[in-house]
Design a protein around this motif. Structure first.
Motif, PDB file in Angstrom:
ATOM      1  N   GLY A 179      49.058  47.623 101.138  1.00 19.25           N
ATOM      2  CA  GLY A 179      48.815  47.132  99.787  1.00 19.25           C
ATOM      3  C   GLY A 179      47.396  47.341  99.303  1.00 19.25           C
ATOM      4  N   ASP A 206      46.499  50.274  96.896  1.00 19.06           N
ATOM      5  CA  ASP A 206      46.853  50.179  95.479  1.00 19.06           C
ATOM      6  C   ASP A 206      45.586  49.937  94.662  1.00 19.06           C
ATOM      7  OD1 ASP A 206      47.798  49.625  92.945  1.00 19.06           O
ATOM      8  OD2 ASP A 206      49.233  48.091  93.600  1.00 19.06           O
ATOM      9  N   PHE A 208      45.503  48.034  91.399  1.00 16.48           N
ATOM     10  CA  PHE A 208      45.469  46.576  91.519  1.00 16.48           C
ATOM     11  C   PHE A 208      44.080  46.087  91.920  1.00 16.48           C
ATOM     12  CE2 PHE A 208      45.947  42.531  93.722  1.00 16.48           C
ATOM     13  CZ  PHE A 208      46.788  41.830  92.876  1.00 16.48           C
ATOM     14  N   SER A 247      51.100  40.000  94.072  1.00 19.10           N
ATOM     15  CA  SER A 247      50.146  40.658  94.972  1.00 19.10           C
ATOM     16  C   SER A 247      50.840  41.746  95.784  1.00 19.10           C
ATOM     17  CB  SER A 247      49.528  39.638  95.926  1.00 19.10           C
ATOM     18  OG  SER A 247      48.791  40.311  96.940  1.00 19.10           O
ATOM     19  N   PRO A 248      50.171  42.894  95.954  1.00 25.77           N
ATOM     20  CA  PRO A 248      50.730  43.927  96.832  1.00 25.77           C
ATOM     21  C   PRO A 248      50.873  43.443  98.278  1.00 25.77           C
ATOM     22  CG  PRO A 248      48.917  44.813  95.517  1.00 25.77           C
ATOM     23  CD  PRO A 248      48.931  43.330  95.294  1.00 25.77           C
ATOM     24  N   HIS A 288      56.818  42.718  99.230  1.00 26.75           N
ATOM     25  CA  HIS A 288      56.376  44.037  98.779  1.00 26.75           C
ATOM     26  C   HIS A 288      56.097  44.959  99.972  1.00 26.75           C
ATOM     27  CE1 HIS A 288      56.078  42.810  94.599  1.00 26.75           C
ATOM     28  NE2 HIS A 288      55.398  41.735  94.983  1.00 26.75           N
ATOM     29  N   GLY A 335      53.676  46.805 100.389  1.00 28.44           N
ATOM     30  CA  GLY A 335      52.245  46.762 100.685  1.00 28.44           C
ATOM     31  C   GLY A 335      51.859  45.724 101.719  1.00 28.44           C
TER      32      GLY A 335
END
Length: 186
Positions: A13, A16, A19, A58-59, A64, A66
């Motif tokens: 994550g 990313d 983000f 949130s990733p 997720h 991530g």
């Protein structure tokens, strides 16, 4: 004194950048992999920490992709996996402090993401708990940060500035020593 490598939040994550924003130290993952290999070859424990965010967007949220560890860490022969949803690895499951104490481990080498967040918080707590802590700075990374702070206005710091600031306060404040991967892996 027995030591352990603590690998903090090396998760997909964090790739990313839409983000998280701009980052630094693209060698972080390779340096973490070198440290894991060195500790494994020496028969020293590797502790892997994963952040399970409570925030659904949130990733790093468990729902997720991530949330998954990066390949270099996912493939490691970890002695223990600590999951947490706060900044410090000492507030996770299982209890990191108890796990270390049961094994007589008094020296911690920290690496991972984010330098000025979870790595720094874990280093400060580790120092306060009496561990001999080293942060392997070039095996960490972070992201630019900008916040509106009452009384200060908008405060901006680049990832490089944040990494340098973390190194300064950890070593200058006596919480941890700062090292490089080359210092530990020959």
């Amino acid at each position: 004194m027995t030591r352990a490598l603590v690998v903090i939040d090396m998760q997909r994550g964090f790739d990313d950048l839409a983000f998280w924003g701009p980052t630094t130290n693209p060698a972080c993952e390779a340096n973490v992999a070198r440290l894991i290999d060195a500790f494994a070859q020496a028969g020293e424990p590797v502790v892997v920490v994963r952040h399970d965010s409570r925030h659904p967007d949130s990733p790093l949220h468990p729902s997720h992709p991530g949330n998954a560890l990066v390949d270099a860490v996912a493939g490691a022969d970890a002695a223990v996996l600590v999951t947490k949803n706060v900044n410090s690895a000492f507030y996770g499951d299982p209890d990191l402090h108890a796990w270390l104490q049961e094994r007589g481990i008094g020296e911690l080498m920290l690496c991972g993401i984010q330098t000025n967040m979870c790595v720094e918080t874990t280093a400060r707590m580790g120092g306060n708990l009496g561990y001999d802590v080293t942060v392997v700075l070039d095996a960490t990374r972070t992201f630019d940060l900008e916040e509106q702070i009452p009384g200060l206005g908008v405060v901006r710091r680049t990832a490089d500035e944040l990494m340098a600031g973390t190194a300064l306060v950890l070593q200058g404040g006596g919480f941890a020593r700062i090292a490089t991967t080359a210092d530990l892996v020959t």
